[in-house]
Scaffold this active site. Sequence first.
Site, PDB file in Angstrom:
ATOM      1  CB  CYS A   1      -0.932  -0.010   1.210  1.00 22.16           C
ATOM      2  SG  CYS A   1      -2.053   1.413   1.223  1.00 22.16           S
TER       3      CYS A   1
ATOM      4  CG  HIS B   1      -7.862   5.596   0.911  1.00 23.84           C
ATOM      5  ND1 HIS B   1      -7.397   5.820   2.180  1.00 23.84           N
ATOM      6  CD2 HIS B   1      -8.242   4.295   0.871  1.00 23.84           C
ATOM      7  CE1 HIS B   1      -7.493   4.705   2.882  1.00 23.84           C
ATOM      8  NE2 HIS B   1      -8.005   3.779   2.116  1.00 23.84           N
TER       9      HIS B   1
HETATM   10 MN   LIG Z   1      -4.286   0.421   1.438  1.00 28.01          MN
END
Ligand SMILES: [Mn+2]
Length: 355
Positions: free
Chosen positions: A245, A318
């Site tokens: 991430c 996001h």
């Molecule tokens: Mn993530």
Amino acid sequence: MKWGFRWYGEKGDSIPLNHVRQISGINGVVGTLLNKMPGDVWEVAEIQELKESIEKEELALLGIESVAIHDAIKAGTDERDHYIDNYIQTIRNLSECGVDLICYSFKPIFGWAKTTLNYENEDGSLALLYDQEVVDNMEPGDMYKLISSQSKGFQLSGWEEERLNKFNSLVEMYDGVTEEDLFENLKYFLEKIIPVCEEADVRMGIHPDDPPWEIFGFPRITKNLADLKRIISMVDSPYNGITLCTGALGADPENDMVKIVHEIGDRINFVHFRNVEFLGYRKFKETAHPSAEGSLDMYAIMEALIEVGFDGVIRPDHGRTLFGEVARPGYGLYDRAMGITYMQGLHEAIVKSKS
Ligand SMILES: [Mn+2]
């Protein structure tokens, strides 16, 4: 690479699948069963229903995020074997339905944290923001109130009311659990599940800490390259992998994302592609995906992924909330749709420039 999009289900997501499928180049979604609590077995019929609802829209179910880990496993209490057995059953059931990727995290009490879920940018778009100074002036329990007061009515993963109600007993459960203990408990878990994953052909990807440093004094073991290397060496199998991430790890300027990709590239099983802007010491906000919008060099990260031969599932993580949409914070449609198109543009340009 397989181009994915996180989707919270017909009842849990603001975005219908027939809109998701209109995103160019999309292969499928990474799904979840929001009604499942950590420790529950995911039944075949429920998974099958989710899968069919996705396939009906000509999309694939590319993986699950997350199958949450029960606190007994993370804290290493006597009940952990029971919950590991449940987890193993879930792995087998997912495999039976053709699912071959599970994202999970191994974080005590706080999975992820932000101090503002709807920070208004100058252009009127909304973003998530984290400020350590705000956290330093809070009690841990206040974080639940902050998150739920800003969630716009969506049930946010890791912040379920049930967990809030158990908050004090959770704190007690982790009392005295050190970073070393947490590593040991993860190893215990991996040693039990990875042989099953190998048999069932289900790849695991552990998600890094978000933010990638200790908060409220609870141990954190997925903060940086050293942590991730230690985890993949605990059980040396491609099934014991990482969810890279970029926005979680990348929130710490000390984490060199390109170096991380090069060092553990063969163990990256899933990618969350996201940019953040550093606003000060341990203060950052989430931005649109392009490099120019934040502090990370997204081109260099994509190039590194191509260089290590990553061919798994990648999805825009996001984005901002835009154009007046009402959406789960970070999971609106527009910024993530533009984000994936940007990602595909980077990918095409890099691949063509190398050939
Ligand atoms: Mn993530």
